[in-house]
Design an enzyme around this catalytic site. Structure first.
Site, mmCIF file in Angstrom:
data_model
loop_
_atom_site.group_PDB
_atom_site.id
_atom_site.type_symbol
_atom_site.label_atom_id
_atom_site.label_comp_id
_atom_site.label_asym_id
_atom_site.label_seq_id
_atom_site.Cartn_x
_atom_site.Cartn_y
_atom_site.Cartn_z
ATOM 1 N N CYS B 90 0.835 -1.214 0.000
ATOM 2 C CA CYS B 90 0.000 0.000 0.000
ATOM 3 C C CYS B 90 0.864 1.258 0.000
ATOM 4 O O CYS B 90 0.497 2.277 -0.592
ATOM 5 C CB CYS B 90 -0.905 0.028 1.232
ATOM 6 S SG CYS B 90 -1.800 -1.490 1.501
ATOM 7 N N SER B 91 2.006 1.196 0.694
ATOM 8 C CA SER B 91 2.865 2.369 0.821
ATOM 9 C C SER B 91 3.613 2.662 -0.469
ATOM 10 O O SER B 91 4.358 3.637 -0.555
ATOM 11 C CB SER B 91 3.849 2.172 1.986
ATOM 12 O OG SER B 91 3.129 2.038 3.195
#
Lengths: 188, 197
Positions: B90-91
């Site tokens: 996600c990052s």
């Protein structure tokens, strides 16, 4: 003094720079594993690498230069995004110093499709060839380095390219980085 | 006093040297929770291509609330559900969408980023990533209500890594519930948006 300690600690922590490698990336003295890439579709990029127009696949050892700098990057890597202008400047400096016949550059988009590599090229106006590595196969063969990761290779015809130097993280000042590359490669 | 002043100068100098590596909108991996390999998909879709997307209204990190219906007739919408803040894939995924802002805008498309994290967590996380251009919405309370409505809420309260494309008429045109461990190829999504033209 107590008030200054956190600042000092933060500064020292930050000096660690980019995070350390996760697996066992290539290091000085290693040979580059055999890797094949699709030749760039753009004629100018194929010419830059010294490849025949329409050539299907090529290995990095076939690039027409005595040395090759590979940047392992990702469109999704914020460190790479931040560093892109300096890397472009490095490519420009190589041209300005008439070193392009000896030292060429390619980018290897770890986990990036052709489209994703294209987004990065367009966003940062990258002039040197960027090669997709959508399934991470080349990235794995290079020891899964974190990004950006730079590998300076000595190319010598039929033999596997030799790793002369590696660097993890931002290149910093392009001029200083080029000086290091020239020293490692023995280029004038 | 003179000693303190020297230390301050030294610390300041070291910080300036360190800035390019850490503080320019980059999120070091050491700051990211490593969940290990997860079950690829852990939910059952409740929506299908061709139906009108269920409307919702969620609080945004930037303040206020954002509803799906406010884009009706104006923009295509990509709902980007990601499992959790401060996790590896996600990052990277949303900073990538940051880079591709013009690609989305050229196609008349807005991204709505959604997780089941609370607003303070999303605030800290998106700031650490250097900010994102699209609204980031919290589906924290009632917990995962929107993710549940779409059928992308996992058994552990996080959401799937899912992309849902909704056209300007509010109709779902593409749904991809991705293996949670793998980042989706942006090229595939853009190809689907291009089909709406």
């Amino acid at each position: 003094m107590k008030k200054l300690l956190p600042l000092l600690l933060l500064a020292i922590m930050c000096l660690g720079g980019a995070p350390p490698a996760a697996a066992s990336p290539l290091k000085e003295g290693d040979s580059l594993p055999a890797l094949k890439f699709a030749a760039p579709a753009q004629a100018a990029q194929a010419r830059y690498l010294g490849l025949a127009i329409g050539q299907g696949q090529f290995s990095l050892g076939q690039v027409k230069a005595s040395h090759l700098l590979v940047e392992v990057f990702s469109m999704y890597c914020t460190f790479c995004q931040v560093d892109a202008p300096q890397v472009n400047q490095l490519h420009e400096l190589i041209k300005q110093q008439d070193l392009e016949g000896k030292l060429k550059m390619v980018g290897l988009g770890a986990g990036n499709s052709e489209y994703e590599v294209g987004v990065y090229r367009k966003k940062f106006n990258v002039a040197f060839p960027l090669l997709p590595d959508a399934d991470f196969s080349a990235h794995k063969a290079l020891g899964q380095p974190r990004t950006p990761f730079f590998v300076l290779l000595k190319l010598s015809g039929q033999e596997a390219p030799q790793v002369l130097y590696t660097h993890l993280g931002s290149i910093g000042q392009a001029q200083d980085f080029l000086a290091t590359l020239k020293q490692k490669a023995g280029l004038k | 006093m003179r000693h303190s002043s020297r230390l301050l100068t030294l610390a300041g100098g070291l910080l300036v040297l360190a800035l390019p590596a850490w503080l320019w909108a980059a999120l070091p991996r050491e700051e990211i929770y490593q969940p290990g390999q997860l079950k690829p998909v852990d939910s059952q879709l409740k929506v299908a291509v061709g139906q009108v997307a269920p409307d919702f209204s969620l609080p945004a990190v930037s303040g206020g609330r954002v509803s799906l219906s406010q884009y009706r007739g104006k923009k295509n919408v990509v709902l980007s559900f990601v499992p959790a803040a401060w996790t590896p894939v996600c990052s990277e995924q949303w900073p990538g969408y940051n880079l591709a802002r013009e690609e989305f805008e050229e196609r008349g498309t807005i991204v709505l980023g959604i997780t089941t994290d609370n607003l303070p967590t999303l605030f800290a996380w998106t700031r650490a990533m250097g900010g994102v251009w699209f609204p980031v919405l919290s589906d924290f309370w009632p917990h995962g209500a929107v993710a549940g409505q779409y059928g992308v809420l996992r058994g552990d309260g996080t959401s799937e890594r899912a992309l849902l494309l909704i056209d300007k008429a509010g109709v779902l045109r593409y749904i991809a519930v991705q293996d949670i461990n793998i980042r989706p190829d942006l090229g595939v999504l853009m190809g689907e948006i291009d089909k709406l033209r």
